[in-house]
Design a protein around this motif. Structure first.
Motif, PDB file in Angstrom:
ATOM      1  N   PHE A 201       0.843  -1.195   0.000  1.00  0.00           N
ATOM      2  CA  PHE A 201       0.000   0.000   0.000  1.00  0.00           C
ATOM      3  C   PHE A 201       0.876   1.240   0.000  1.00  0.00           C
ATOM      4  O   PHE A 201       1.852   1.321   0.746  1.00  0.00           O
ATOM      5  CB  PHE A 201      -0.878   0.025   1.262  1.00  0.00           C
ATOM      6  CG  PHE A 201      -2.050  -0.915   1.202  1.00  0.00           C
ATOM      7  CD1 PHE A 201      -3.269  -0.486   0.688  1.00  0.00           C
ATOM      8  CD2 PHE A 201      -1.929  -2.230   1.636  1.00  0.00           C
ATOM      9  CE1 PHE A 201      -4.356  -1.351   0.619  1.00  0.00           C
ATOM     10  CE2 PHE A 201      -3.009  -3.098   1.566  1.00  0.00           C
ATOM     11  CZ  PHE A 201      -4.228  -2.662   1.056  1.00  0.00           C
ATOM     12  N   TYR A 202       0.535   2.212  -0.833  1.00  0.00           N
ATOM     13  CA  TYR A 202       1.072   3.565  -0.707  1.00  0.00           C
ATOM     14  C   TYR A 202      -0.071   4.387  -0.161  1.00  0.00           C
ATOM     15  O   TYR A 202      -1.032   4.646  -0.895  1.00  0.00           O
ATOM     16  CB  TYR A 202       1.539   4.107  -2.053  1.00  0.00           C
ATOM     17  CG  TYR A 202       2.755   3.400  -2.604  1.00  0.00           C
ATOM     18  CD1 TYR A 202       3.995   3.524  -1.964  1.00  0.00           C
ATOM     19  CD2 TYR A 202       2.689   2.613  -3.747  1.00  0.00           C
ATOM     20  CE1 TYR A 202       5.123   2.881  -2.456  1.00  0.00           C
ATOM     21  CE2 TYR A 202       3.817   1.968  -4.244  1.00  0.00           C
ATOM     22  CZ  TYR A 202       5.023   2.116  -3.592  1.00  0.00           C
ATOM     23  OH  TYR A 202       6.138   1.481  -4.081  1.00  0.00           O
ATOM     24  N   GLY A 203      -0.024   4.739   1.107  1.00  0.00           N
ATOM     25  CA  GLY A 203      -1.199   5.342   1.743  1.00  0.00           C
ATOM     26  C   GLY A 203      -2.300   4.300   1.715  1.00  0.00           C
ATOM     27  O   GLY A 203      -2.085   3.156   2.115  1.00  0.00           O
TER      28      GLY A 203
ATOM     29  N   ASN B  25       2.048   0.493 -17.971  1.00  0.00           N
ATOM     30  CA  ASN B  25       2.631   1.466 -17.029  1.00  0.00           C
ATOM     31  C   ASN B  25       1.784   1.525 -15.777  1.00  0.00           C
ATOM     32  O   ASN B  25       0.561   1.594 -15.861  1.00  0.00           O
ATOM     33  CB  ASN B  25       2.648   2.868 -17.642  1.00  0.00           C
ATOM     34  CG  ASN B  25       3.723   3.000 -18.692  1.00  0.00           C
ATOM     35  OD1 ASN B  25       4.660   2.199 -18.729  1.00  0.00           O
ATOM     36  ND2 ASN B  25       3.583   3.995 -19.541  1.00  0.00           N
ATOM     37  N   GLY B  26       2.441   1.501 -14.638  1.00  0.00           N
ATOM     38  CA  GLY B  26       1.713   1.657 -13.379  1.00  0.00           C
ATOM     39  C   GLY B  26       1.081   0.367 -12.873  1.00  0.00           C
ATOM     40  O   GLY B  26       0.389   0.377 -11.857  1.00  0.00           O
ATOM     41  N   ALA B  27       1.327  -0.764 -13.555  1.00  0.00           N
ATOM     42  CA  ALA B  27       0.688  -2.027 -13.143  1.00  0.00           C
ATOM     43  C   ALA B  27       1.247  -2.547 -11.815  1.00  0.00           C
ATOM     44  O   ALA B  27       0.561  -3.272 -11.093  1.00  0.00           O
ATOM     45  CB  ALA B  27       0.869  -3.079 -14.229  1.00  0.00           C
ATOM     46  N   GLY B  28       2.498  -2.209 -11.519  1.00  0.00           N
ATOM     47  CA  GLY B  28       3.081  -2.643 -10.245  1.00  0.00           C
ATOM     48  C   GLY B  28       4.368  -3.432 -10.385  1.00  0.00           C
ATOM     49  O   GLY B  28       4.911  -3.932  -9.391  1.00  0.00           O
ATOM     50  N   LYS B  29       4.910  -3.508 -11.608  1.00  0.00           N
ATOM     51  CA  LYS B  29       6.102  -4.339 -11.851  1.00  0.00           C
ATOM     52  C   LYS B  29       7.322  -3.842 -11.084  1.00  0.00           C
ATOM     53  O   LYS B  29       8.028  -4.621 -10.445  1.00  0.00           O
ATOM     54  CB  LYS B  29       6.409  -4.391 -13.357  1.00  0.00           C
ATOM     55  CG  LYS B  29       5.233  -4.839 -14.194  1.00  0.00           C
ATOM     56  CD  LYS B  29       5.495  -4.742 -15.676  1.00  0.00           C
ATOM     57  CE  LYS B  29       5.848  -3.392 -16.234  1.00  0.00           C
ATOM     58  NZ  LYS B  29       4.799  -2.358 -16.171  1.00  0.00           N
ATOM     59  N   THR B  30       7.545  -2.528 -11.151  1.00  0.00           N
ATOM     60  CA  THR B  30       8.706  -1.966 -10.443  1.00  0.00           C
ATOM     61  C   THR B  30       8.564  -2.171  -8.943  1.00  0.00           C
ATOM     62  O   THR B  30       9.525  -2.565  -8.266  1.00  0.00           O
ATOM     63  CB  THR B  30       8.825  -0.445 -10.760  1.00  0.00           C
ATOM     64  OG1 THR B  30       9.046  -0.312 -12.158  1.00  0.00           O
ATOM     65  CG2 THR B  30       9.960   0.205  -9.993  1.00  0.00           C
ATOM     66  N   THR B  31       7.377  -1.924  -8.432  1.00  0.00           N
ATOM     67  CA  THR B  31       7.134  -2.102  -6.994  1.00  0.00           C
ATOM     68  C   THR B  31       7.455  -3.540  -6.587  1.00  0.00           C
ATOM     69  O   THR B  31       8.129  -3.774  -5.576  1.00  0.00           O
ATOM     70  CB  THR B  31       5.658  -1.767  -6.676  1.00  0.00           C
ATOM     71  OG1 THR B  31       5.397  -0.437  -7.117  1.00  0.00           O
ATOM     72  CG2 THR B  31       5.362  -1.889  -5.199  1.00  0.00           C
ATOM     73  N   LEU B  32       7.020  -4.490  -7.391  1.00  0.00           N
ATOM     74  CA  LEU B  32       7.261  -5.895  -7.070  1.00  0.00           C
ATOM     75  C   LEU B  32       8.761  -6.218  -7.109  1.00  0.00           C
ATOM     76  O   LEU B  32       9.296  -6.848  -6.184  1.00  0.00           O
ATOM     77  CB  LEU B  32       6.495  -6.788  -8.065  1.00  0.00           C
ATOM     78  CG  LEU B  32       6.688  -8.288  -7.896  1.00  0.00           C
ATOM     79  CD1 LEU B  32       6.258  -8.748  -6.500  1.00  0.00           C
ATOM     80  CD2 LEU B  32       5.903  -9.062  -8.956  1.00  0.00           C
TER      81      LEU B  32
HETATM   82  P1  ATP Z   1       6.109   1.477 -15.108  1.00  0.00           P
HETATM   83  O1  ATP Z   1       6.305   0.534 -16.224  1.00  0.00           O
HETATM   84  O2  ATP Z   1       5.474   2.759 -15.521  1.00  0.00           O
HETATM   85  O3  ATP Z   1       7.326   1.682 -14.245  1.00  0.00           O
HETATM   86  P2  ATP Z   1       5.108  -0.341 -13.133  1.00  0.00           P
HETATM   87  O4  ATP Z   1       4.277  -1.493 -13.572  1.00  0.00           O
HETATM   88  O5  ATP Z   1       6.522  -0.609 -12.822  1.00  0.00           O
HETATM   89  O6  ATP Z   1       4.983   0.803 -14.185  1.00  0.00           O
HETATM   90  P3  ATP Z   1       4.971   0.762 -10.492  1.00  0.00           P
HETATM   91  O7  ATP Z   1       6.048   1.773 -10.727  1.00  0.00           O
HETATM   92  O8  ATP Z   1       5.296  -0.408  -9.662  1.00  0.00           O
HETATM   93  O9  ATP Z   1       4.363   0.278 -11.873  1.00  0.00           O
HETATM   94  O10 ATP Z   1       3.717   1.530  -9.848  1.00  0.00           O
HETATM   95  C1  ATP Z   1       2.541   0.872  -9.420  1.00  0.00           C
HETATM   96  C2  ATP Z   1       1.564   1.899  -8.860  1.00  0.00           C
HETATM   97  O11 ATP Z   1       2.036   2.375  -7.602  1.00  0.00           O
HETATM   98  C3  ATP Z   1       1.384   3.127  -9.735  1.00  0.00           C
HETATM   99  O12 ATP Z   1       0.026   3.507  -9.678  1.00  0.00           O
HETATM  100  C4  ATP Z   1       2.266   4.167  -9.091  1.00  0.00           C
HETATM  101  O13 ATP Z   1       1.751   5.461  -9.323  1.00  0.00           O
HETATM  102  C5  ATP Z   1       2.182   3.787  -7.614  1.00  0.00           C
HETATM  103  N1  ATP Z   1       3.418   4.114  -6.892  1.00  0.00           N
HETATM  104  C6  ATP Z   1       4.649   3.623  -7.145  1.00  0.00           C
HETATM  105  N2  ATP Z   1       5.555   4.122  -6.265  1.00  0.00           N
HETATM  106  C7  ATP Z   1       4.888   4.950  -5.457  1.00  0.00           C
HETATM  107  C8  ATP Z   1       5.265   5.769  -4.327  1.00  0.00           C
HETATM  108  N3  ATP Z   1       6.521   5.808  -3.889  1.00  0.00           N
HETATM  109  N4  ATP Z   1       4.287   6.488  -3.721  1.00  0.00           N
HETATM  110  C9  ATP Z   1       3.019   6.432  -4.167  1.00  0.00           C
HETATM  111  N5  ATP Z   1       2.589   5.681  -5.191  1.00  0.00           N
HETATM  112  C10 ATP Z   1       3.508   4.958  -5.844  1.00  0.00           C
END
Ligand code: ATP
Length: 234
Positions: free
Chosen positions: A14-16, A40-47
């Protein structure tokens, strides 16, 4: 030691109150290559950042060969490429790699640094300051840094970004060699064709969840858009 290389179970982030990851479970056995596909924004980087130990899951469990990512044993095993990994602008490419090789306790830091500069095509610019590097050169240095300490698990966030066709070919060959040596790869990418050629397995990530996971099939290779068409949201 676990015989699962990368194990992720019931992971939420969770972010917030925004759930960037919702209940993700993935198991990657040694020697496999999992491509994380998603918009974009699916969550790959976060994972990937959670798998690498740069960020903590709000809920759930992650392990690298049975150890938490931040434990010394796991850190030695992980090679990470992506945002948040330090490369020092005011040092040369060679100095950067020697520094990291020392950090990992390699026996011959300079030898390892020179070898990876050669493998990534940076020998000619090895003494140039990173500050003056193009995006492609930086990305090649990031590749060298990820591989430098012989990691058994490569976690790569958009590894083909900013690379020209030749450098993409070089990276694909390095990754193929890594798989032949039994290393494990998890990578996120927008370059579907390049990634699908390497991947043994695929996970489609959508709005923080896994919409599909399974082996990479011939259909995916023939048509990189197939996975989105079959399993993606419209
Ligand atoms: P991309 O290909 O654009 O990098 P992604 O699949 O890697 O996309 P993430 O970067 O993991 O996606 O982001 C997943 C979601 O979490 C997005 O909606 C992003 O805005 C949100 N998010 C990521 N990091 C933060 C943060 N530090 N604070 C708040 N929200 C965040």
């Amino acid at each position: 030691m676990s015989d699962v290389a990368v194990d992720c179970s019931g992971v939420w982030k969770f972010y917030g109150d925004f759930p960037a990851l919702r209940d993700i479970s993935l198991e990657v056995p040694p020697g496999r290559c999992l491509a994380l596909i998603g918009r974009n924004g699916a969550g790959k980087t976060t994972l990937l950042r959670i798998l690498a130990g740069f960020s903590k899951a709000t809920r759930g469990r992650v392990s690298i060969f049975g150890n938490q990512p931040r434990e010394t044993d796991a850190r030695r095993r992980i090679g990470f490429l992506g945002h948040g990994i330090s490369i020092y602008d005011e040092l040369s490419a060679l100095e950067n790699l020697i520094l990291f090789a020392r950090m990992y306790g390699l026996a011959e830091p300079k030898k390892a640094a020179l070898e990876w500069l050669e493998l990534t095509g940076l020998t000619r610019v090895r003494d140039g300051l990173v500050r003056e590097f193009s995006r492609g050169m930086r990305q090649r240095l990031a590749v060298a840094r990820a591989f430098l300490h012989n990691p058994s698990v490569l976690l790569l966030d958009e590894p083909f970004t900013a690379l020209d066709d030749r450098a993409i070919g070089v990276l694909q060959a390095l990754l193929q060699a890594a798989l032949r040596e039994g290393r494990t790869i998890v990578m996120s990418t927008h370059q579907l064709r390049e990634a699908l050629e390497l991947a043994t397995d695929v996970a489609l990530v959508e709005r923080g969840g896994v919409a599909y996971q399974g082996p990479r099939t011939p259909e995916m290779l023939a048509d990189p858009g197939w996975l989105y068409a079959r399993y993606g949201e419209s």
